[in-house]
Write an enzyme that holds these catalytic residues in place. Structure first.
Site: not given
Length: 253
Positions: A9-11, A96, A98, A175, A237
């Site tokens: 997941n590159w966000k 997710h 976030e 994270g 990450g």
């Protein structure tokens, strides 16, 4: 036997150049390609570039990070499941932590997104997990039960549900550099499996993959993938670096 899924997941990171260089530098052995699925979920703006440049490495599947549940309409700024399918997405992350924390995502909206994705032929990766406060209060199982019941099982359909993936991502490990211990990750994923079995019965429950997400990196991937209840990982990450994600995707057990 469930085929492991290694998802990145590159966000809100990445660019066209990042996509091109990542695809060029990413490399895993043939045996890894044959024995597991490998997925990257870049930002929406990178989907077209990824599809254009990944032809040389078709085993690198494409996914999205979120979706809206309507097929089309006057919903400025949103992306539909049909659009994701058209862009070449095989998977999409929903719920997710976030999204829940910063954008008001609820179990109800996660469920609506999940069903819309399934109808469009895109496999949902449904995220669940507890906060540090909830874990310290001994409420991990209570939270997981609520999220699974409301995010996954509401309006359930066993035939559809066999296509979903569930990602256990303890919020306190996203994270932060903290990772759930092997025992914690295995116990939580095992509890989710029990919830699936209670509702769906065997063998339907056995076809659903359960991933672990939370500060996954090249140093802990082998230990995580050796856990009997873990069917793959959702990587944040570390998925941005081709060398790191190559090592993660080529994990050894």
């Amino acid at each position: 036997m469930r085929k492991p899924l290694i998802a990145g997941n590159w966000k809100m990171y990445g660019s066209a150049e990042k996509v091109r260089s990542f695809i060029k530098d990413f490399s895993v052995p043939e045996e890894a390609i044959a024995s597991r699925e490998i997925l990257i979920c870049p930002p929406f703006t990178s989907l077209a570039t990824w599809r254009e440049h990944s032809a040389a490495k078709p085993y690198l599947q494409l996914g999205a990070q979120d979706v809206y549940w309507e097929k089309d309409g006057a919903f400025t700024g949103e992306i539909s499941p049909v659009m994701l399918k058209d862009a070449g997405c095989a998977y999409c992350v929903v719920g997710h932590s976030e999204r829940r924390q910063y954008f008001g995502e609820t179990d109800v909206s996660v469920n609506r997104k999940m069903h819309a994705l399934l109808e469009a032929g895109v496999k949902p990766i449904v995220c669940v997990g507890e906060t540090l406060k909830e874990r310290e209060a001994g409420k991990t199982e209570e939270v997981l039960r609520r999220q699974i019941n409301c995010s996954v099982f509401a309006l359930d359909d066993a035939a559809y549900l066999k296509e979903i993936v569930i990602a256990y991502e303890p919020v306190w490990a996203i994270g932060t550099g903290k990772t759930a211990t092997s025992e914690q990750a295995n116990e939580a994923c095992g509890f989710i499996r029990l919830l699936l079995r209670d509702r769906l019965g065997a063998p339907a429950d056995d076809s659903i993959r359960i991933l672990y997400g939370g500060s996954v990196n090249p140093k802990n991937i082998d230990e995580l993938m050796a856990l009997p209840e873990v069917d793959g990982v959702l990587v944040g990450g570390a998925s941005l670096k081709a060398a790191d994600f190559s090592r993660i995707a080529a994990y050894e057990v």
